[in-house]
Design a protein around this motif. Sequence first.
Motif, PDB file in Angstrom:
ATOM      1  N   THR A   4       0.847  -1.194   0.000  1.00 51.20           N
ATOM      2  CA  THR A   4       0.000   0.000   0.000  1.00 51.20           C
ATOM      3  C   THR A   4       0.878   1.238   0.000  1.00 51.20           C
ATOM      4  N   VAL A   5       0.530   2.194  -0.858  1.00 49.31           N
ATOM      5  CA  VAL A   5       1.202   3.495  -0.895  1.00 49.31           C
ATOM      6  C   VAL A   5       0.127   4.565  -0.765  1.00 49.31           C
ATOM      7  N   HIS A   6       0.515   5.741  -0.231  1.00 50.70           N
ATOM      8  CA  HIS A   6      -0.465   6.814  -0.105  1.00 50.70           C
ATOM      9  C   HIS A   6       0.160   8.153  -0.450  1.00 50.70           C
ATOM     10  N   ALA A   7      -0.697   9.128  -0.701  1.00 57.19           N
ATOM     11  CA  ALA A   7      -0.256  10.489  -1.003  1.00 57.19           C
ATOM     12  C   ALA A   7       0.470  11.056   0.208  1.00 57.19           C
ATOM     13  N   THR A   8       1.315  12.044  -0.023  1.00 56.42           N
ATOM     14  CA  THR A   8       2.065  12.647   1.076  1.00 56.42           C
ATOM     15  C   THR A   8       1.325  13.825   1.698  1.00 56.42           C
ATOM     16  N   GLU A   9       0.337  14.375   0.994  1.00 56.54           N
ATOM     17  CA  GLU A   9      -0.431  15.511   1.514  1.00 56.54           C
ATOM     18  C   GLU A   9      -1.746  15.019   2.102  1.00 56.54           C
ATOM     19  N   ALA A  10      -1.985  15.371   3.361  1.00 54.57           N
ATOM     20  CA  ALA A  10      -3.175  14.895   4.076  1.00 54.57           C
ATOM     21  C   ALA A  10      -4.424  15.682   3.697  1.00 54.57           C
ATOM     22  N   ILE A  11      -5.572  15.039   3.886  1.00 50.63           N
ATOM     23  CA  ILE A  11      -6.878  15.683   3.816  1.00 50.63           C
ATOM     24  C   ILE A  11      -7.319  15.860   5.264  1.00 50.63           C
ATOM     25  N   THR A  12      -7.565  17.109   5.669  1.00 53.34           N
ATOM     26  CA  THR A  12      -7.919  17.368   7.071  1.00 53.34           C
ATOM     27  C   THR A  12      -9.302  17.980   7.241  1.00 53.34           C
ATOM     28  N   GLY A  13      -9.967  18.341   6.188  1.00 52.30           N
ATOM     29  CA  GLY A  13     -11.301  18.911   6.289  1.00 52.30           C
ATOM     30  C   GLY A  13     -11.763  19.409   4.944  1.00 52.30           C
ATOM     31  N   GLY A  14     -13.064  19.662   4.829  1.00 55.68           N
ATOM     32  CA  GLY A  14     -13.614  20.193   3.591  1.00 55.68           C
ATOM     33  C   GLY A  14     -14.000  19.112   2.602  1.00 55.68           C
ATOM     34  N   ILE A  15     -14.078  19.521   1.343  1.00 55.33           N
ATOM     35  CA  ILE A  15     -14.431  18.614   0.247  1.00 55.33           C
ATOM     36  C   ILE A  15     -13.220  18.502  -0.666  1.00 55.33           C
ATOM     37  N   HIS A  16     -12.749  17.299  -0.859  1.00 57.50           N
ATOM     38  CA  HIS A  16     -11.559  17.054  -1.687  1.00 57.50           C
ATOM     39  C   HIS A  16     -11.895  16.084  -2.797  1.00 57.50           C
ATOM     40  N   GLU A  17     -11.352  16.347  -3.977  1.00 58.01           N
ATOM     41  CA  GLU A  17     -11.530  15.460  -5.119  1.00 58.01           C
ATOM     42  C   GLU A  17     -10.164  15.074  -5.655  1.00 58.01           C
TER      43      GLU A  17
ATOM     44  N   SER B 122      -5.098  13.674 -10.668  1.00 62.91           N
ATOM     45  CA  SER B 122      -5.386  15.067 -10.320  1.00 62.91           C
ATOM     46  C   SER B 122      -5.864  15.141  -8.880  1.00 62.91           C
ATOM     47  N   ARG B 123      -5.808  16.348  -8.328  1.00 65.45           N
ATOM     48  CA  ARG B 123      -6.327  16.572  -6.984  1.00 65.45           C
ATOM     49  C   ARG B 123      -6.726  18.036  -6.860  1.00 65.45           C
ATOM     50  N   ARG B 124      -7.868  18.297  -6.229  1.00 67.86           N
ATOM     51  CA  ARG B 124      -8.316  19.674  -6.013  1.00 67.86           C
ATOM     52  C   ARG B 124      -9.195  19.736  -4.774  1.00 67.86           C
ATOM     53  N   VAL B 125      -9.338  20.938  -4.266  1.00 69.01           N
ATOM     54  CA  VAL B 125     -10.164  21.198  -3.091  1.00 69.01           C
ATOM     55  C   VAL B 125     -11.407  21.929  -3.565  1.00 69.01           C
ATOM     56  N   LYS B 126     -12.554  21.607  -2.967  1.00 68.24           N
ATOM     57  CA  LYS B 126     -13.807  22.288  -3.292  1.00 68.24           C
ATOM     58  C   LYS B 126     -14.337  22.943  -2.030  1.00 68.24           C
TER      59      LYS B 126
ATOM     60  N   LEU C 108      -9.123  26.121  -7.152  1.00 67.45           N
ATOM     61  CA  LEU C 108      -7.815  25.575  -7.470  1.00 67.45           C
ATOM     62  C   LEU C 108      -6.869  25.849  -6.323  1.00 67.45           C
ATOM     63  N   LEU C 109      -5.978  24.931  -6.038  1.00 67.30           N
ATOM     64  CA  LEU C 109      -5.072  25.067  -4.906  1.00 67.30           C
ATOM     65  C   LEU C 109      -4.164  26.287  -5.017  1.00 67.30           C
ATOM     66  N   ARG C 110      -3.872  26.749  -6.229  1.00 71.08           N
ATOM     67  CA  ARG C 110      -2.964  27.866  -6.408  1.00 71.08           C
ATOM     68  C   ARG C 110      -3.645  29.221  -6.206  1.00 71.08           C
ATOM     69  N   ALA C 111      -4.945  29.265  -6.027  1.00 75.41           N
ATOM     70  CA  ALA C 111      -5.649  30.539  -5.864  1.00 75.41           C
ATOM     71  C   ALA C 111      -5.317  31.161  -4.512  1.00 75.41           C
ATOM     72  N   SER C 112      -5.152  32.483  -4.511  1.00 84.70           N
ATOM     73  CA  SER C 112      -4.905  33.189  -3.252  1.00 84.70           C
ATOM     74  C   SER C 112      -6.224  33.274  -2.487  1.00 84.70           C
ATOM     75  N   PRO C 113      -6.177  33.539  -1.180  1.00 83.94           N
ATOM     76  CA  PRO C 113      -7.430  33.681  -0.416  1.00 83.94           C
ATOM     77  C   PRO C 113      -8.333  34.773  -0.992  1.00 83.94           C
ATOM     78  N   GLU C 114      -7.744  35.884  -1.455  1.00 82.28           N
ATOM     79  CA  GLU C 114      -8.544  36.969  -2.034  1.00 82.28           C
ATOM     80  C   GLU C 114      -9.224  36.506  -3.327  1.00 82.28           C
ATOM     81  N   GLN C 115      -8.501  35.756  -4.164  1.00 86.84           N
ATOM     82  CA  GLN C 115      -9.087  35.248  -5.409  1.00 86.84           C
ATOM     83  C   GLN C 115     -10.215  34.274  -5.107  1.00 86.84           C
ATOM     84  N   THR C 116     -10.009  33.436  -4.116  1.00 83.74           N
ATOM     85  CA  THR C 116     -11.018  32.455  -3.746  1.00 83.74           C
ATOM     86  C   THR C 116     -12.291  33.141  -3.261  1.00 83.74           C
TER      87      THR C 116
END
Length: 199
Positions: free
Chosen positions: A20-33, A153-157, A179-187
Amino acid sequence: HADVVISESSAVKPAVGWVTVHATEAITGGIHEWSVRVENQGETSDGSGLMLGIVPKNFTRYDSFISQGGGWCISRAGKFYGNWKRVDGNIAAGMALVFSSGDLVVFELDTELARLTVSVGERFVVGELSNLATEVYPAISLHYKQQHVCFHSRRVKERPRGLPSGLAEPEQVPATEVLLRASPEQTRARVRALVEQGL
């Protein structure tokens, strides 16, 4: 792990045996795809030798499959493993969401509702997770020789802050892609614009 060849976003199994292998970045809350492309299902017709899903932070069973270490997964044959049950989907009861070489398997985890949606093309199932850990990782379990899978792919909703009238239940709220690269103001600006549009 010595029994799997791992590159930046893919894993290849050179021999038979669980890993078994897993991603290195955790999901800690919200909606993730995220999505996983099955490049090669391996040298087998058995549907249980490839598992896709999530593992908790304390997962240590790398020589086994996802649910053996406390995770939640679906097999290539469409069987649920771990402590979750099917609650919805567009596949008839008794039928399974199967996948094989060439398929893109898409996951959407809503941590607030503890629901995991798995889709292949237009087909999907929704599972309700029991005892969802506060920190989980997308994971893959491989068993057969020549299996090859890629995190695609991976993104946060996020849900819009202002709910349109008549949408009382959380599962009816449309999700807005951020998109993960969006700044808080853009979001915030994008979410405000979508709320104003009634989306």
